[in-house]
Design a protein around this motif. Structure first.
Motif, PDB file in Angstrom:
ATOM      1  N   ILE A   3       5.627  -1.366   0.554  1.00 19.49           N
ATOM      2  CA  ILE A   3       5.134  -1.343  -0.821  1.00 19.49           C
ATOM      3  C   ILE A   3       4.190  -2.520  -1.035  1.00 19.49           C
ATOM      4  O   ILE A   3       4.407  -3.621  -0.514  1.00 19.49           O
ATOM      5  CB  ILE A   3       6.312  -1.361  -1.823  1.00 19.49           C
ATOM      6  N   LEU A   7       3.287  -3.933  -6.692  1.00 20.97           N
ATOM      7  CA  LEU A   7       4.192  -2.890  -7.185  1.00 20.97           C
ATOM      8  C   LEU A   7       5.657  -3.283  -7.104  1.00 20.97           C
ATOM      9  O   LEU A   7       6.515  -2.564  -7.608  1.00 20.97           O
ATOM     10  CB  LEU A   7       3.991  -1.590  -6.402  1.00 20.97           C
ATOM     11  N   HIS A  41       4.219   5.812  -3.792  1.00 25.07           N
ATOM     12  CA  HIS A  41       3.076   4.915  -3.605  1.00 25.07           C
ATOM     13  C   HIS A  41       2.427   5.244  -2.279  1.00 25.07           C
ATOM     14  O   HIS A  41       2.985   5.953  -1.448  1.00 25.07           O
ATOM     15  CB  HIS A  41       3.518   3.444  -3.666  1.00 25.07           C
ATOM     16  N   LEU A  47       0.868   3.127  -8.550  1.00 28.03           N
ATOM     17  CA  LEU A  47       2.089   3.910  -8.652  1.00 28.03           C
ATOM     18  C   LEU A  47       1.686   5.359  -8.910  1.00 28.03           C
ATOM     19  O   LEU A  47       0.870   5.640  -9.789  1.00 28.03           O
ATOM     20  CB  LEU A  47       2.943   3.388  -9.811  1.00 28.03           C
TER      21      LEU A  47
END
Length: 141
Positions: A3, A7, A41, A47
């Motif tokens: 990620i 985020l 993602h 997102l």
């Protein structure tokens, strides 16, 4: 896929969610509904939110990094999705795109994903622009 650090505060949302809800407003009767949403993602600081519509209808908003936003309305029929633009908006520096039509579907023995994109832009009528046939490389989730 890792990620993106931007985020991380939203990572608790990632996954598929299902449930029921209620709605209402002074101008309509109260109602109940079922919903499924997904947050995912792609490794970048964006997102991705997905929520299906009832009755095989689909609404899609595409925001392109080139300054164009398209809102599509369409229908799902088996493994085929066909949709056309309802609204196209753009920034002052974006290419003049005025309409789009998209068709997606599974084809062939390997069930590849094929798509075709017709576009009306820069004073041209709606006409073929892009098409491809893609193979599945992972099941996602």
């Amino acid at each position: 896929m890792a990620i993106h650090p931007d985020l991380e505060p939203l990572s608790f949302l990632l996954g598929r969610w299902e449930g029921a809800g209620i709605g209402g407003y002074p101008t309509i009767e109260s109602f109940r509904f079922g919903q499924e949403i997904r947050f995912s993602h792609n490794g970048k600081p964006f997102l991705i939110y997905t929520s299906p519509r009832p009755d095989n209808q689909v609404e899609v908003m595409l925001a392109h990094p080139t300054g164009i936003v398209e809102i599509y309305l369409g229908e799902i029929s088996g493994t085929r999705i066909e949709m056309a633009t309802d609204v196209v908006a753009r920034t002052a520096t974006a290419k003049e795109v005025t309409a789009g039509h998209r068709l997606y579907g599974l084809v062939g023995p390997g069930q590849d994903l094929a798509y075709a994109y017709d576009m009306a832009a820069v004073e041209q009528e709606l006409q073929p622009h892009l098409s491809a046939q893609l193979k599945r490389v992972s099941s996602g989730e």
